[in-house]
Write a protein that holds these residues in place. Structure first.
Motif, short mmCIF file in Angstrom:
data_model
loop_
_atom_site.label_atom_id
_atom_site.label_comp_id
_atom_site.label_asym_id
_atom_site.label_seq_id
_atom_site.Cartn_x
_atom_site.Cartn_y
_atom_site.Cartn_z
N TYR A 14 105.23 91.72 -68.89
CA TYR A 14 104.17 92.49 -69.54
C TYR A 14 104.30 92.32 -71.05
N ARG A 15 103.19 92.49 -71.73
CA ARG A 15 103.18 92.50 -73.19
C ARG A 15 102.53 93.80 -73.66
N GLN A 16 103.12 94.41 -74.69
CA GLN A 16 102.58 95.66 -75.22
C GLN A 16 102.27 95.49 -76.70
N THR A 17 101.03 95.76 -77.06
CA THR A 17 100.61 95.74 -78.45
C THR A 17 99.81 97.01 -78.73
N MET A 18 99.70 97.33 -80.00
CA MET A 18 98.93 98.50 -80.37
C MET A 18 97.47 98.32 -79.98
N MET A 19 96.96 97.11 -80.17
CA MET A 19 95.53 96.89 -79.97
C MET A 19 95.16 96.82 -78.49
N ARG A 20 96.01 96.23 -77.67
CA ARG A 20 95.63 95.95 -76.29
C ARG A 20 96.44 96.74 -75.27
N GLY A 21 97.40 97.52 -75.73
CA GLY A 21 98.21 98.29 -74.80
C GLY A 21 99.11 97.40 -73.97
N LEU A 22 99.34 97.79 -72.73
CA LEU A 22 100.21 97.05 -71.81
C LEU A 22 99.39 96.11 -70.97
N GLU A 23 99.74 94.85 -71.03
CA GLU A 23 99.02 93.83 -70.28
C GLU A 23 99.99 93.06 -69.39
N LEU A 24 99.58 92.82 -68.16
CA LEU A 24 100.38 91.99 -67.27
C LEU A 24 100.10 90.52 -67.60
N LEU A 25 101.15 89.80 -67.91
CA LEU A 25 100.99 88.38 -68.24
C LEU A 25 101.08 87.51 -66.99
N ILE A 26 102.12 87.74 -66.20
CA ILE A 26 102.38 86.90 -65.04
C ILE A 26 103.32 87.64 -64.12
N TYR A 27 103.24 87.35 -62.80
CA TYR A 27 104.28 87.86 -61.93
C TYR A 27 104.68 86.84 -60.87
N PHE A 28 105.90 86.97 -60.43
CA PHE A 28 106.51 86.07 -59.46
C PHE A 28 106.86 86.85 -58.20
N ILE A 77 102.81 83.91 -58.84
CA ILE A 77 101.71 84.32 -57.97
C ILE A 77 100.41 84.46 -58.76
N ASP A 78 100.49 85.06 -59.91
CA ASP A 78 99.29 85.32 -60.70
C ASP A 78 99.64 85.19 -62.18
N ASP A 79 99.09 84.17 -62.81
CA ASP A 79 99.34 83.98 -64.24
C ASP A 79 98.05 84.15 -65.04
N SER A 80 97.11 84.85 -64.47
CA SER A 80 95.81 84.99 -65.13
C SER A 80 95.89 85.76 -66.44
N GLY A 81 96.95 86.49 -66.65
CA GLY A 81 97.10 87.24 -67.88
C GLY A 81 97.76 86.47 -69.01
N MET A 82 98.25 85.29 -68.73
CA MET A 82 98.88 84.49 -69.78
C MET A 82 97.80 84.10 -70.79
N PRO A 83 98.01 84.42 -72.05
CA PRO A 83 96.93 84.29 -73.02
C PRO A 83 96.48 82.86 -73.27
N PHE A 130 101.95 79.79 -73.95
CA PHE A 130 102.83 80.66 -73.19
C PHE A 130 103.17 80.00 -71.85
N SER A 131 104.45 80.07 -71.50
CA SER A 131 104.85 79.58 -70.18
C SER A 131 105.99 80.46 -69.67
N ALA A 132 106.07 80.59 -68.36
CA ALA A 132 107.12 81.39 -67.74
C ALA A 132 107.68 80.64 -66.56
N LYS A 133 108.98 80.81 -66.39
CA LYS A 133 109.67 80.17 -65.28
C LYS A 133 110.62 81.15 -64.62
N MET A 134 110.90 80.87 -63.38
CA MET A 134 111.91 81.66 -62.66
C MET A 134 112.70 80.69 -61.80
N PRO A 135 113.71 80.07 -62.36
CA PRO A 135 114.46 79.04 -61.63
C PRO A 135 115.27 79.58 -60.46
N ASN A 136 115.63 80.85 -60.50
CA ASN A 136 116.34 81.46 -59.37
C ASN A 136 116.07 82.95 -59.35
N ALA A 137 116.59 83.60 -58.36
CA ALA A 137 116.25 85.01 -58.13
C ALA A 137 116.81 85.95 -59.19
#
Lengths: 115, 114
Positions: free
Chosen positions: A35-49, A55-61, A65-72
């Motif tokens: 998640y990302r938190q800013t004064m202007m936009r509040g809490l936004e979900l960027l991506i989840y695994f 599963i859903d990276d529609s929030g990545m601006p 921006f890139s996110a990885k999860m190589p292991n649990a």
């Protein structure tokens, strides 16, 4: 039990530099969120695994921006190149599907300032 | 689109007085509703949640919330506020059957006066 652990807690970087934020979810959890938190936009979900798979990276601006999860037990959120408008608090969170209420547990955040 | 509205940006309450923080949601299906608290410089901590059943939900730190479907509301209450309750409070609605995605309101900052 240890909670969600994030590093660094604070980072100040110059515009154009690469930034890598790290997260260790709670052991045994199968969902991880950024998640990302800013004064202007509040809490936004960027991506989840789920089980290390994005599963859903529609929030990545944008493509910077890139996110990885190589292991649990580890995930990264990378910004390259960074811009001043990326200054925000970035939260990692995790949850266990099927746990009572599927509570999402948050880390203490990584406070990013891009100058 | 799903959304959460917290109409009060700031609220000041005297220590020992009662508190009610408002939350309204817009969601087509049965909502899964949450209240989180964020202390300065900290992450978010879950106070309570509603999935189904009893519409009055008890949480940690003496907080409770009541789900009112007819009003699309999930207001947070506490009968007697302590100075340590000063923080920012976020209402959220969970999307999808597994509540993996949370949509947060903009938050209400609670100030507690002596």
């Amino acid at each position: 039990d240890a909670g969600v652990i994030q590093s660094p807690r604070h980072e100040v970087t110059e515009m154009g530099q690469e930034v890598t934020l790290r997260c260790k979810p709670i052991s045994g959890h199968d969902y991880l969120f950024w998640y990302r938190q800013t004064m202007m936009r509040g809490l936004e979900l960027l991506i989840y695994f789920n089980n290390n798979v994005p599963i859903d990276d529609s929030g990545m601006p944008e493509d910077r921006f890139s996110a990885k999860m190589p292991n649990a037990s580890f995930s990264t959120l990378k910004i390259q190149p960074s811009e001043p408008r990326d200054s925000a608090v970035y939260f990692c969170a995790s949850s266990l599907m099927g746990s009572p209420g599927n509570t999402i547990y948050f880390g203490e955040g990584s406070w990013l300032t891009v100058v | 689109a799903q959304s959460v509205t917290q109409p009060d940006i700031h609220i000041t309450v005297s220590e020992g007085a009662s508190l009610e923080l408002r939350c309204n949601y817009s969601y087509g299906a049965t909502p899964y509703l949450f209240w989180y608290v964020q202390s300065p410089g900290q992450g978010l901590q879950l106070l309570l949640k509603y999935f189904s059943g009893d519409t009055l939900v008890q949480g940690i730190k003496g907080f409770e919330a009541e789900f009112k479907r007819s009003q699309s509301s999930f207001n947070l209450r506490k009968p007697s506020v302590h100075w340590s309750d000063a923080a920012e409070y976020f209402c959220a609605v969970g999307l999808n059957t597994g509540f993996q995605k949370l949509v947060f309101g903009t938050g209400t900052r609670l100030l507690v006066s002596p």
